[in-house]
Design an enzyme around this catalytic site. Structure first.
Site, PDB file in Angstrom:
ATOM      1  N   GLY A 164       3.115   4.809   6.272  1.00  0.00           N
ATOM      2  CA  GLY A 164       4.238   5.332   5.474  1.00  0.00           C
ATOM      3  C   GLY A 164       5.408   5.561   6.401  1.00  0.00           C
ATOM      4  O   GLY A 164       5.629   6.659   6.881  1.00  0.00           O
ATOM      5  N   ILE A 190       0.840  -1.205   0.000  1.00  0.00           N
ATOM      6  CA  ILE A 190       0.000   0.000   0.000  1.00  0.00           C
ATOM      7  C   ILE A 190       0.871   1.249   0.000  1.00  0.00           C
ATOM      8  O   ILE A 190       0.429   2.322  -0.353  1.00  0.00           O
ATOM      9  CB  ILE A 190      -0.982   0.051   1.196  1.00  0.00           C
ATOM     10  CG1 ILE A 190      -0.244   0.180   2.532  1.00  0.00           C
ATOM     11  CG2 ILE A 190      -1.928  -1.106   1.201  1.00  0.00           C
ATOM     12  CD1 ILE A 190      -1.142   0.653   3.674  1.00  0.00           C
ATOM     13  N   ASP A 191       2.135   1.091   0.417  1.00  0.00           N
ATOM     14  CA  ASP A 191       3.013   2.260   0.558  1.00  0.00           C
ATOM     15  C   ASP A 191       3.495   2.825  -0.782  1.00  0.00           C
ATOM     16  O   ASP A 191       4.004   3.940  -0.823  1.00  0.00           O
ATOM     17  CB  ASP A 191       4.229   1.905   1.415  1.00  0.00           C
ATOM     18  CG  ASP A 191       3.839   1.590   2.855  1.00  0.00           C
ATOM     19  OD1 ASP A 191       2.781   2.076   3.299  1.00  0.00           O
ATOM     20  OD2 ASP A 191       4.583   0.864   3.526  1.00  0.00           O
TER      21      ASP A 191
HETATM   22  O1  F6P Z   1       2.669  -2.182   4.265  1.00  0.00           O
HETATM   23  C1  F6P Z   1       3.615  -1.530   5.039  1.00  0.00           C
HETATM   24  C2  F6P Z   1       2.988  -0.893   6.222  1.00  0.00           C
HETATM   25  O2  F6P Z   1       1.748  -0.486   5.779  1.00  0.00           O
HETATM   26  C3  F6P Z   1       3.768   0.276   6.787  1.00  0.00           C
HETATM   27  O3  F6P Z   1       3.474   1.520   6.247  1.00  0.00           O
HETATM   28  C4  F6P Z   1       3.438   0.166   8.250  1.00  0.00           C
HETATM   29  O4  F6P Z   1       4.420   0.730   9.052  1.00  0.00           O
HETATM   30  C5  F6P Z   1       3.349  -1.304   8.432  1.00  0.00           C
HETATM   31  O5  F6P Z   1       2.835  -1.822   7.235  1.00  0.00           O
HETATM   32  C6  F6P Z   1       2.555  -1.761   9.600  1.00  0.00           C
HETATM   33  O6  F6P Z   1       2.449  -3.145   9.538  1.00  0.00           O
HETATM   34  P1  F6P Z   1       2.010  -4.126  10.716  1.00  0.00           P
HETATM   35  O7  F6P Z   1       1.579  -3.315  11.885  1.00  0.00           O
HETATM   36  O8  F6P Z   1       0.922  -4.927  10.136  1.00  0.00           O
HETATM   37  O9  F6P Z   1       3.221  -4.936  11.003  1.00  0.00           O
END
Ligand code: F6P
Length: 360
Positions: free
Chosen positions: A184, A140-141
């Site tokens: 992000g 998504i980033d």
């Molecule tokens: O897809 C990456 C992301 O969306 C980052 O922007 C974010 O920091 C992270 O995933 C968070 O992921 P999770 O909390 O699921 O490990």
């Protein structure tokens, strides 16, 4: 002799549009008379005791419209723990060897790895060890270089825009400042596009270090000038000038979790301007839910493209999207560096031209 058989997996953070890739892969492969198996929970499914299932036209029917991934995923585990962009960290050889053995034992002619930077870094290592992989970029980033867009980004931006539309009315009713923290950690694409489309007054991104002094002066000027509200979109990894990215205590360089700067930004605004300020952390709402039209289409194009790469035996390559066309790049090239928002790029400049501040 059994049929030509390929494997597919989704790894790393989930992302709307993953199921569109899976469905398109299955349909394209089926049209060629191939068999497809899906590994469960990403690369982990390749390891003992092996976890996979056949993917058929029947059991993938209708999944294009579904969020998440029907195969499950993980951003932890054996394959991501030691790999991240731009560094030579490696996955232990015994894990690679075990995965390779599974691919051979199951008679797979190719493995489609759908994921972001860490997933593709693991795919590259498998490829270097003789596994015929092809990659599909997923995050998504939208921070993968070598592709202009990744699916999931558009859906996440829709979520940010929807949040801003909702926040605007409550903020205006109360004459408040609202800080919306979005995902992000390393790049500000979601904040930039979401904030721009949603009419944010301020956008803070990692690529443009901000100053609390300038930010608060801007907020105060707006509010004392009679504006009903100020909407601020903050990427979780945004940093004040001279400051550091806030990470969750206890996380390591290998598995960094962003603590998010949003609440700190709100506190500083309240302390320095006295204006009533609230924070909303949008979090995983951005990753959930059905994929947008654009993400469904991009996912389908990538799925079809991945099967085409296998037909052409372009292993070690990834499908990409550039200049409105799907194309192909080496996975190595794709993981080389993160795609950052160019601070002097056209989108930032256009946002500034319509009065959006970046806190500088
Ligand atoms: O897809 C990456 C992301 O969306 C980052 O922007 C974010 O920091 C992270 O995933 C968070 O992921 P999770 O909390 O699921 O490990």
């Amino acid at each position: 002799m059994h049929r030509f058989r390929i494997g597919v997996l989704t790894s790393g953070a989930d992302c709307p549009g993953s199921n569109a890739v899976i469905r398109a892969t299955v349909v394209s492969a089926h049209n060629l008379g191939w068999e497809v198996i899906g590994f469960i929970d990403g690369y982990e499914g390749l390891l003992f005791p092996k976890n996979y299932k056949p993917l058929t036209l029947e059991n993938t029917e209708g999944i294009t419209a579904m969020g998440g991934t029907i195969l499950g995923t993980t951003s932890r585990g054996h394959f991501v723990a030691q790999s991240f962009a731009g560094e030579k960290a490696r996955i232990p050889q015994r894990i690679i060897d075990e995965a390779k053995k599974t691919v051979l034992d199951l008679g797979l002619q190719a493995l489609i790895c759908i994921g972001g930077n860490k997933t593709l870094t693991a795919a590259e290592q498998l490829f270097e060890n003789g596994v015929p992989v092809v990659g599909v970029p997923k995050t998504i980033d939208n921070d993968l270089s070598a592709t202009a867009w990744t699916f999931g980004f558009d859906s996440a931006v829709h979520c940010v825009v929807d949040a801003l539309d909702r926040l605007r009315t409550t903020a205006a009713s109360h004459k408040r400042v609202m800080v919306l923290q979005v995902m992000g950690r390393d790049s500000g694409w979601i904040a930039l596009y979401g904030g721009f489309a949603g009419g944010a007054d301020v956008i803070l991104i990692p690529e443009i270090p901000f100053s609390y002094k300038s930010l608060c002066a801007h907020v105060e000027k707006r509010m004392s000038g009679g504006e009903a509200s100020t909407l601020i979109v903050v990427a979780e990894g945004a940093v004040p000038k001279g400051g550091e990215v806030l990470v969750v205590h206890g996380t390591t360089k290998v598995e960094v979790r962003s603590a998010g700067v949003g609440p700190r930004v709100a506190q500083e605004i309240m302390d320095r301007t006295g204006r009533e300020t609230r924070t909303v952390v949008l979090g995983h709402l951005q990753r959930g839910g059905a994929p947008s039209m654009n993400d469904r289409i991009l996912g389908i194009r990538f799925g079809v493209g991945a099967v085409q790469l296998i037909r052409e035996k372009k292993f070690g390559h990834m499908v990409s999207y550039l200049n409105y066309q799907t194309g192909v790049v080496t996975i190595k090239e794709a993981i080389d560096q993160i795609k950052h928002v160019p601070p002097d790029g056209q989108v930032v400049k256009t946002a500034q031209a319509v009065g959006i501040s970046f806190g500088v």
